[in-house]
Design an enzyme around this catalytic site. Structure first.
Site, PDB file in Angstrom:
ATOM      1  N   LYS A   1       0.834  -1.210   0.000  1.00  0.00           N
ATOM      2  CA  LYS A   1       0.000   0.000   0.000  1.00  0.00           C
ATOM      3  C   LYS A   1       0.874   1.268   0.000  1.00  0.00           C
ATOM      4  O   LYS A   1       2.079   1.206   0.268  1.00  0.00           O
ATOM      5  CB  LYS A   1      -0.926  -0.040   1.220  1.00  0.00           C
ATOM      6  CG  LYS A   1      -1.920  -1.210   1.186  1.00  0.00           C
ATOM      7  CD  LYS A   1      -2.872  -1.173   2.390  1.00  0.00           C
ATOM      8  CE  LYS A   1      -3.849  -2.335   2.361  1.00  0.00           C
ATOM      9  NZ  LYS A   1      -4.848  -2.260   3.470  1.00  0.00           N
TER      10      LYS A   1
ATOM     11  N   PHE B   1     -15.279   3.166   7.254  1.00  0.00           N
ATOM     12  CA  PHE B   1     -13.906   3.470   6.847  1.00  0.00           C
ATOM     13  C   PHE B   1     -13.731   3.555   5.322  1.00  0.00           C
ATOM     14  O   PHE B   1     -12.629   3.773   4.830  1.00  0.00           O
ATOM     15  CB  PHE B   1     -12.919   2.451   7.447  1.00  0.00           C
ATOM     16  CG  PHE B   1     -13.179   1.010   7.067  1.00  0.00           C
ATOM     17  CD1 PHE B   1     -12.685   0.487   5.886  1.00  0.00           C
ATOM     18  CD2 PHE B   1     -13.896   0.161   7.911  1.00  0.00           C
ATOM     19  CE1 PHE B   1     -12.900  -0.841   5.529  1.00  0.00           C
ATOM     20  CE2 PHE B   1     -14.127  -1.175   7.570  1.00  0.00           C
ATOM     21  CZ  PHE B   1     -13.631  -1.665   6.370  1.00  0.00           C
TER      22      PHE B   1
ATOM     23  N   ARG C   1      -1.961 -14.337   3.806  1.00  0.00           N
ATOM     24  CA  ARG C   1      -2.664 -13.598   4.870  1.00  0.00           C
ATOM     25  C   ARG C   1      -2.036 -13.873   6.239  1.00  0.00           C
ATOM     26  O   ARG C   1      -2.023 -13.008   7.111  1.00  0.00           O
ATOM     27  CB  ARG C   1      -4.170 -13.879   4.843  1.00  0.00           C
ATOM     28  CG  ARG C   1      -4.843 -13.122   3.682  1.00  0.00           C
ATOM     29  CD  ARG C   1      -6.337 -13.271   3.670  1.00  0.00           C
ATOM     30  NE  ARG C   1      -6.998 -12.628   4.788  1.00  0.00           N
ATOM     31  CZ  ARG C   1      -7.438 -11.358   4.793  1.00  0.00           C
ATOM     32  NH1 ARG C   1      -7.270 -10.585   3.743  1.00  0.00           N
ATOM     33  NH2 ARG C   1      -8.060 -10.875   5.852  1.00  0.00           N
TER      34      ARG C   1
ATOM     35  N   THR D   1      -5.722  -7.390  10.428  1.00  0.00           N
ATOM     36  CA  THR D   1      -5.966  -6.037   9.899  1.00  0.00           C
ATOM     37  C   THR D   1      -5.420  -4.977  10.860  1.00  0.00           C
ATOM     38  O   THR D   1      -4.729  -4.051  10.451  1.00  0.00           O
ATOM     39  CB  THR D   1      -7.491  -5.816   9.726  1.00  0.00           C
ATOM     40  OG1 THR D   1      -8.042  -6.928   9.041  1.00  0.00           O
ATOM     41  CG2 THR D   1      -7.777  -4.538   8.964  1.00  0.00           C
TER      42      THR D   1
ATOM     43  N   ARG E   1       2.386  -6.884   9.272  1.00  0.00           N
ATOM     44  CA  ARG E   1       1.648  -5.759   9.870  1.00  0.00           C
ATOM     45  C   ARG E   1       2.111  -5.476  11.300  1.00  0.00           C
ATOM     46  O   ARG E   1       2.236  -4.327  11.703  1.00  0.00           O
ATOM     47  CB  ARG E   1       0.141  -6.029   9.800  1.00  0.00           C
ATOM     48  CG  ARG E   1      -0.406  -5.814   8.380  1.00  0.00           C
ATOM     49  CD  ARG E   1      -1.803  -6.339   8.229  1.00  0.00           C
ATOM     50  NE  ARG E   1      -2.457  -5.891   6.997  1.00  0.00           N
ATOM     51  CZ  ARG E   1      -3.625  -6.357   6.583  1.00  0.00           C
ATOM     52  NH1 ARG E   1      -4.251  -7.311   7.270  1.00  0.00           N
ATOM     53  NH2 ARG E   1      -4.154  -5.904   5.465  1.00  0.00           N
TER      54      ARG E   1
ATOM     55  N   ASN F   1      -1.822  -0.070   6.979  1.00  0.00           N
ATOM     56  CA  ASN F   1      -1.304  -1.365   7.445  1.00  0.00           C
ATOM     57  C   ASN F   1      -0.452  -2.076   6.385  1.00  0.00           C
ATOM     58  O   ASN F   1      -0.365  -3.296   6.364  1.00  0.00           O
ATOM     59  CB  ASN F   1      -2.452  -2.229   7.964  1.00  0.00           C
ATOM     60  CG  ASN F   1      -3.522  -2.468   6.917  1.00  0.00           C
ATOM     61  OD1 ASN F   1      -3.377  -2.054   5.769  1.00  0.00           O
ATOM     62  ND2 ASN F   1      -4.584  -3.151   7.293  1.00  0.00           N
TER      63      ASN F   1
ATOM     64  N   HIS G   1      -1.968  -5.507   1.432  1.00  0.00           N
ATOM     65  CA  HIS G   1      -3.285  -6.109   1.180  1.00  0.00           C
ATOM     66  C   HIS G   1      -3.080  -7.520   0.665  1.00  0.00           C
ATOM     67  O   HIS G   1      -2.122  -7.779  -0.066  1.00  0.00           O
ATOM     68  CB  HIS G   1      -4.052  -5.312   0.110  1.00  0.00           C
ATOM     69  CG  HIS G   1      -5.180  -6.091  -0.497  1.00  0.00           C
ATOM     70  ND1 HIS G   1      -6.407  -6.197   0.106  1.00  0.00           N
ATOM     71  CD2 HIS G   1      -5.240  -6.879  -1.609  1.00  0.00           C
ATOM     72  CE1 HIS G   1      -7.184  -6.998  -0.636  1.00  0.00           C
ATOM     73  NE2 HIS G   1      -6.496  -7.416  -1.673  1.00  0.00           N
TER      74      HIS G   1
HETATM   75  P1  ATP Z   1      -7.033  -5.913   3.060  1.00  0.00           P
HETATM   76  O1  ATP Z   1      -8.356  -6.145   2.374  1.00  0.00           O
HETATM   77  O2  ATP Z   1      -6.453  -4.527   2.764  1.00  0.00           O
HETATM   78  O3  ATP Z   1      -6.064  -7.029   2.819  1.00  0.00           O
HETATM   79  P2  ATP Z   1      -8.093  -6.941   5.506  1.00  0.00           P
HETATM   80  O4  ATP Z   1      -8.713  -7.979   4.643  1.00  0.00           O
HETATM   81  O5  ATP Z   1      -7.217  -7.376   6.638  1.00  0.00           O
HETATM   82  O6  ATP Z   1      -7.254  -5.918   4.641  1.00  0.00           O
HETATM   83  P3  ATP Z   1     -10.577  -5.504   5.453  1.00  0.00           P
HETATM   84  O7  ATP Z   1     -11.642  -5.682   6.472  1.00  0.00           O
HETATM   85  O8  ATP Z   1     -10.762  -6.096   4.094  1.00  0.00           O
HETATM   86  O9  ATP Z   1      -9.200  -5.971   6.094  1.00  0.00           O
HETATM   87  O10 ATP Z   1     -10.354  -3.916   5.308  1.00  0.00           O
HETATM   88  C1  ATP Z   1      -9.737  -3.360   4.176  1.00  0.00           C
HETATM   89  C2  ATP Z   1      -8.795  -2.254   4.626  1.00  0.00           C
HETATM   90  O11 ATP Z   1      -9.568  -1.156   5.105  1.00  0.00           O
HETATM   91  C3  ATP Z   1      -7.877  -2.613   5.796  1.00  0.00           C
HETATM   92  O12 ATP Z   1      -6.713  -3.278   5.425  1.00  0.00           O
HETATM   93  C4  ATP Z   1      -7.544  -1.237   6.340  1.00  0.00           C
HETATM   94  O13 ATP Z   1      -6.594  -0.558   5.530  1.00  0.00           O
HETATM   95  C5  ATP Z   1      -8.899  -0.547   6.203  1.00  0.00           C
HETATM   96  N1  ATP Z   1      -9.708  -0.763   7.417  1.00  0.00           N
HETATM   97  C6  ATP Z   1     -10.378  -1.870   7.795  1.00  0.00           C
HETATM   98  N2  ATP Z   1     -11.021  -1.719   8.954  1.00  0.00           N
HETATM   99  C7  ATP Z   1     -10.780  -0.441   9.335  1.00  0.00           C
HETATM  100  C8  ATP Z   1     -11.159   0.352  10.436  1.00  0.00           C
HETATM  101  N3  ATP Z   1     -11.933  -0.141  11.415  1.00  0.00           N
HETATM  102  N4  ATP Z   1     -10.694   1.613  10.498  1.00  0.00           N
HETATM  103  C9  ATP Z   1      -9.913   2.138   9.529  1.00  0.00           C
HETATM  104  N5  ATP Z   1      -9.515   1.438   8.435  1.00  0.00           N
HETATM  105  C10 ATP Z   1      -9.936   0.164   8.340  1.00  0.00           C
HETATM  106 MG    MG Z   2      -9.841  -7.497   2.903  1.00  0.00          MG
END
Ligand code: ATP
Ligand code: MG
Length: 140
Positions: free
Chosen positions: A10, A58, A86, A92, A103, A113, A116
């Site tokens: 990212k 978010f 993952r 996350t 992370r 973070n 992705h």
């Molecule tokens: P990614 O899809 O980026 O691999 P993830 O699958 O671990 O991450 P998701 O729930 O898909 O998490 O959320 C997508 C992205 O949105 C997160 O990686 C983070 O950058 C952001 N995000 C998720 N939850 C929050 C939150 N509560 N507050 C702020 N940003 C968030």
């Molecule tokens: Mg995700």
């Protein structure tokens, strides 16, 4: 089972000079990089990419973040790579991520973070096709 997944370093990972560190982790885990490029997403492209999160609190902020600077997008290949990558990324929220994960080690914020990774085979297919065309990815 041999699989592919989409990985993104990212904008925070790129601006903080963590590209090599993330790629080093992939190599150490014997995950193969099948395609890779640097892109800067527009806000609209980031919104399309994170469409599954439309409506969540978010969504606006994360799509601003994802379009704020260049990212490195990669197609990864390996045994059970969706889950394995993952695992390398960690949770996350970096505060909840296991010791030794990308992370936990490098993230500074729940949003910023660093990486992705796709979370299912269906999403991996959508995400790979979102960024790469047939000429850019070796045939299966
Ligand atoms: P990614 O899809 O980026 O691999 P993830 O699958 O671990 O991450 P998701 O729930 O898909 O998490 O959320 C997508 C992205 O949105 C997160 O990686 C983070 O950058 C952001 N995000 C998720 N939850 C929050 C939150 N509560 N507050 C702020 N940003 C968030
Ligand atoms: Mg995700």
């Amino acid at each position: 089972m041999r699989q592919r997944t989409l990985s993104i370093i990212k904008p925070d990972g790129v601006s903080r000079n963590l590209i090599g560190k993330v790629i080093g982790r992939l190599e150490a885990a014997d995950i193969k990089i099948m395609a890779m490029k640097m892109i800067k997403m527009t806000k609209e492209q980031a919104k399309g990419f994170y469409k599954v999160h439309e409506g969540k609190p978010f969504y606006e902020s994360v799509t601003d973040f994802m379009s704020s600077g260049p990212s490195v997008v990669m197609v990864l290949d390996g045994d059970d790579v969706i889950k394995e990558y993952r695992k390398l990324m960690g949770a996350t929220n970096y505060k909840e991520a296991e010791e030794g994960t990308i992370r936990r080690e490098f993230a500074t914020d729940i949003e910023k973070n660093v990486v992705h990774g796709s979370d299912s085979e269906e999403n991996a297919r959508f995400e790979i096709n979102y960024f790469f065309n047939a000429l850019e990815i070796p045939a299966q």
